[in-house]
Design a protein around this motif. Structure first.
Motif, mmCIF file in Angstrom:
data_model
loop_
_atom_site.group_PDB
_atom_site.id
_atom_site.type_symbol
_atom_site.label_atom_id
_atom_site.label_comp_id
_atom_site.label_asym_id
_atom_site.label_seq_id
_atom_site.Cartn_x
_atom_site.Cartn_y
_atom_site.Cartn_z
ATOM 1 N N LYS A 6 14.300 -17.985 35.692
ATOM 2 C CA LYS A 6 14.197 -16.626 36.216
ATOM 3 C C LYS A 6 15.565 -15.948 36.369
ATOM 4 C CE LYS A 6 11.124 -14.193 39.182
ATOM 5 N NZ LYS A 6 9.821 -14.374 39.745
ATOM 6 N N ALA A 7 16.567 -16.697 36.772
ATOM 7 C CA ALA A 7 17.899 -16.130 36.983
ATOM 8 C C ALA A 7 18.562 -15.693 35.675
ATOM 9 C CB ALA A 7 18.779 -17.148 37.697
ATOM 10 N N GLU A 8 18.186 -16.305 34.542
ATOM 11 C CA GLU A 8 18.821 -15.994 33.259
ATOM 12 C C GLU A 8 18.090 -14.899 32.481
ATOM 13 O OE1 GLU A 8 19.437 -19.525 30.943
ATOM 14 O OE2 GLU A 8 20.338 -20.590 32.631
ATOM 15 N N ARG A 9 16.924 -14.517 32.895
ATOM 16 C CA ARG A 9 16.143 -13.536 32.141
ATOM 17 C C ARG A 9 16.796 -12.165 32.035
ATOM 18 N NH1 ARG A 9 10.370 -15.393 34.689
ATOM 19 N NH2 ARG A 9 10.538 -17.525 33.924
ATOM 20 N N PRO A 10 17.415 -11.654 33.106
ATOM 21 C CA PRO A 10 18.053 -10.332 32.955
ATOM 22 C C PRO A 10 19.165 -10.317 31.909
ATOM 23 C CG PRO A 10 17.760 -10.843 35.272
ATOM 24 C CD PRO A 10 17.421 -12.090 34.507
ATOM 25 N N ILE A 11 19.995 -11.358 31.864
ATOM 26 C CA ILE A 11 21.071 -11.387 30.873
ATOM 27 C C ILE A 11 20.492 -11.557 29.475
ATOM 28 C CG2 ILE A 11 21.644 -13.845 30.937
ATOM 29 C CD1 ILE A 11 24.224 -11.094 30.876
ATOM 30 N N ARG A 12 19.409 -12.332 29.344
ATOM 31 C CA ARG A 12 18.728 -12.462 28.061
ATOM 32 C C ARG A 12 18.238 -11.101 27.588
ATOM 33 N NH1 ARG A 12 12.840 -14.458 28.485
ATOM 34 N NH2 ARG A 12 12.860 -12.422 29.485
ATOM 35 N N ARG A 16 19.322 -8.978 24.345
ATOM 36 C CA ARG A 16 18.316 -8.487 23.396
ATOM 37 C C ARG A 16 18.515 -6.997 23.137
ATOM 38 N NH1 ARG A 16 12.672 -11.358 25.324
ATOM 39 N NH2 ARG A 16 13.065 -13.365 24.342
ATOM 40 N N LYS A 17 18.801 -6.251 24.201
ATOM 41 C CA LYS A 17 19.053 -4.815 24.056
ATOM 42 C C LYS A 17 20.282 -4.583 23.189
ATOM 43 C CE LYS A 17 17.167 -1.831 25.091
ATOM 44 N NZ LYS A 17 16.248 -1.025 24.257
#
Length: 174
Positions: A6-12, A16-17
């Motif tokens: 969960k902690a790594e999803r925003p950076i992923r 992606r963006k």
């Protein structure tokens, strides 16, 4: 598939963006190259299009008002996307931390590659692009046999060898 913590999803999602913006920018550059080529009979290099300080596109599009607007809008959008991509990269670099397993891999690669004794070897490049760094410094221009063998076969260097640990691709040895 892999489920990110969960902690790594925003950076992923941020990365992606970035990938999405890079694809958009590439598409715009390709389109603008085609427009200039079709209407002027000669092409413009990608590096000239991407330059921020000097606009090389505008002088090529002055003959037609519609073409000039098309070139201006495309160039402005390409420049804007480039700035946004850099902004994302800066934020990602601040937030990303190398995992201990990856650091161990880097030290193993550095130790293995030190035996190859390349004058232009830079281990920091492994952090940016591990596959490219290995291909350039093992079988590419910096490795005399890799470069000579690839040139003899008419291949472009650098290229990724099949046996990077030994410093030469297996095909180069045959």
């Amino acid at each position: 598939g892999y489920i990110y913590p969960k902690a790594e999803r925003p950076i992923r999602d941020l990365l992606r963006k970035r990938g999405h913006l890079v694809r958009l920018r590439t598409s715009l550059i390709t389109s603008l190259k085609g427009i200039v080529s079709r209407n002027n009979g000669h092409s413009i290099s990608v590096n000239m299009i991407k330059q921020l300080k000097t606009n090389h596109v505008a002088p090529l599009c002055v003959a037609n008002e519609d073409l000039a607007l098309c070139g201006e809008v495309s160039k402005d959008t390409i420049d804007y996307l480039g700035r946004q991509i850099k902004k994302i990269e800066k934020q990602a670099e601040e937030r990303i931390e190398l995992r201990p397993t990856y650091k161990a891999l880097l030290s193993m690669l550095e130790e293995a590659l030190s035996s190859v004794s390349l004058s232009c070897w830079n281990p920091a490049q492994l952090i940016v692009s591990p596959r490219r760094a290995i291909s350039v410094h093992i079988v590419g221009k910096c490795h005399p046999l890799g470069s000579a063998m690839a040139s003899a076969r008419g291949e472009a260097t650098p290229r990724l060898g099949t046996s990077t640990w030994r410093g030469l691709s297996q095909r180069s040895q045959s």
